[in-house]
Design an enzyme around this catalytic site. Structure first.
Site, mmCIF file in Angstrom:
data_model
loop_
_atom_site.group_PDB
_atom_site.id
_atom_site.type_symbol
_atom_site.label_atom_id
_atom_site.label_comp_id
_atom_site.label_asym_id
_atom_site.label_seq_id
_atom_site.Cartn_x
_atom_site.Cartn_y
_atom_site.Cartn_z
ATOM 1 N N TYR A 92 -19.655 -32.132 -38.146
ATOM 2 C CA TYR A 92 -19.492 -30.808 -37.553
ATOM 3 C C TYR A 92 -20.859 -30.275 -37.119
ATOM 4 O O TYR A 92 -20.986 -29.646 -36.071
ATOM 5 C CB TYR A 92 -18.831 -29.849 -38.555
ATOM 6 C CG TYR A 92 -17.391 -30.192 -38.813
ATOM 7 C CD1 TYR A 92 -16.380 -29.735 -37.975
ATOM 8 C CD2 TYR A 92 -17.022 -30.992 -39.886
ATOM 9 C CE1 TYR A 92 -15.049 -30.056 -38.187
ATOM 10 C CE2 TYR A 92 -15.694 -31.316 -40.124
ATOM 11 C CZ TYR A 92 -14.716 -30.854 -39.272
ATOM 12 O OH TYR A 92 -13.407 -31.181 -39.487
ATOM 13 N N ASN A 115 -7.790 -27.374 -31.497
ATOM 14 C CA ASN A 115 -7.660 -28.348 -30.411
ATOM 15 C C ASN A 115 -6.184 -28.576 -30.105
ATOM 16 O O ASN A 115 -5.450 -29.099 -30.936
ATOM 17 C CB ASN A 115 -8.339 -29.662 -30.830
ATOM 18 C CG ASN A 115 -8.132 -30.785 -29.839
ATOM 19 O OD1 ASN A 115 -7.695 -30.566 -28.711
ATOM 20 N ND2 ASN A 115 -8.445 -31.990 -30.265
ATOM 21 N N CYS A 123 -10.536 -34.989 -31.984
ATOM 22 C CA CYS A 123 -11.047 -34.190 -33.091
ATOM 23 C C CYS A 123 -11.002 -34.964 -34.409
ATOM 24 O O CYS A 123 -11.715 -34.619 -35.352
ATOM 25 C CB CYS A 123 -10.292 -32.870 -33.203
ATOM 26 S SG CYS A 123 -8.502 -33.018 -33.257
ATOM 27 N N HIS A 124 -10.222 -36.037 -34.467
ATOM 28 C CA HIS A 124 -10.174 -36.859 -35.683
ATOM 29 C C HIS A 124 -11.503 -37.576 -35.929
ATOM 30 O O HIS A 124 -11.767 -38.027 -37.030
ATOM 31 C CB HIS A 124 -9.024 -37.869 -35.615
ATOM 32 C CG HIS A 124 -9.131 -38.841 -34.485
ATOM 33 N ND1 HIS A 124 -8.723 -38.528 -33.194
ATOM 34 C CD2 HIS A 124 -9.598 -40.116 -34.439
ATOM 35 C CE1 HIS A 124 -8.939 -39.568 -32.412
ATOM 36 N NE2 HIS A 124 -9.467 -40.556 -33.141
ATOM 37 N N GLU A 150 -9.311 -47.218 -35.040
ATOM 38 C CA GLU A 150 -10.444 -47.355 -34.142
ATOM 39 C C GLU A 150 -11.524 -48.268 -34.734
ATOM 40 O O GLU A 150 -12.118 -49.070 -34.016
ATOM 41 C CB GLU A 150 -11.021 -45.978 -33.806
ATOM 42 C CG GLU A 150 -10.077 -45.165 -32.959
ATOM 43 C CD GLU A 150 -10.668 -43.842 -32.512
ATOM 44 O OE1 GLU A 150 -11.877 -43.627 -32.628
ATOM 45 O OE2 GLU A 150 -9.884 -43.013 -32.007
#
Length: 154
Positions: A92, A115, A123-124, A150
């Site tokens: 953040y 979001n 945002c993850h 990912e």
């Protein structure tokens, strides 16, 4: 606004578009409550296909027109989120610095929370300063699944 539902590895998601742009992607635990008609448009069909490719590990970037609604600050944060590469994370604090608000990490967290186009605006990929999974509209288990997906394909 028109929407469709899509079954994914994290559950049923809802994708909505209006005026030729994606405006919402709601995760399984979010209630879909808008004056919207369930109808598959060419854009929603394309969005579903790109999301299927993403969940299959075949897509790293989305090529969809996006029109999230939010404040100027939220827009800046969401744009910064789009610059986080697939398979990577940012804190953040790093996002706050990227939007020229170095002490605004809490405000970044709130923008992240608001979001409206989760996954596509990733945002993850935002985590705590010490690498911990914190705060995600879809729940921490959903966040973990997306980050592992990912990491496995990066």
């Amino acid at each position: 606004m028109k929407h469709i539902y899509l079954e994914t590895m994290i559950g049923t998601i809802c994708i909505a578009e209006e005026n030729g742009a994606i405006q919402k992607l709601l995760l399984p635990n979010e209630l879909f409550s808008c004056e919207s008609k369930e109808e598959e448009t060419p854009l929603l069909k394309r969005a579903a296909e790109e999301l299927r490719e993403y969940f299959n590990g075949e897509r790293r970037e989305f090529s969809l027109p996006l029109a999230p609604k939010g404040t100027d600050f939220q827009q800046k944060v969401w744009k910064a989120l789009l610059s986080i590469p697939y398979g990577e994370t940012r804190s953040y604090k790093q996002i706050a610095e990227a939007v020229d608000s170095p002490k605004g990490f809490r405000a970044v967290g709130m923008a992240n929370n608001r979001n409206p186009i989760a996954i596509i605006i990733p945002c993850h990929r935002v985590i705590g300063a010490k690498g911990e999974l914190v705060g995600y509209g879809g729940g921490l288990e959903c966040k973990r699944i997306l980050l592992e997906l990912e990491a496995d394909k990066a």
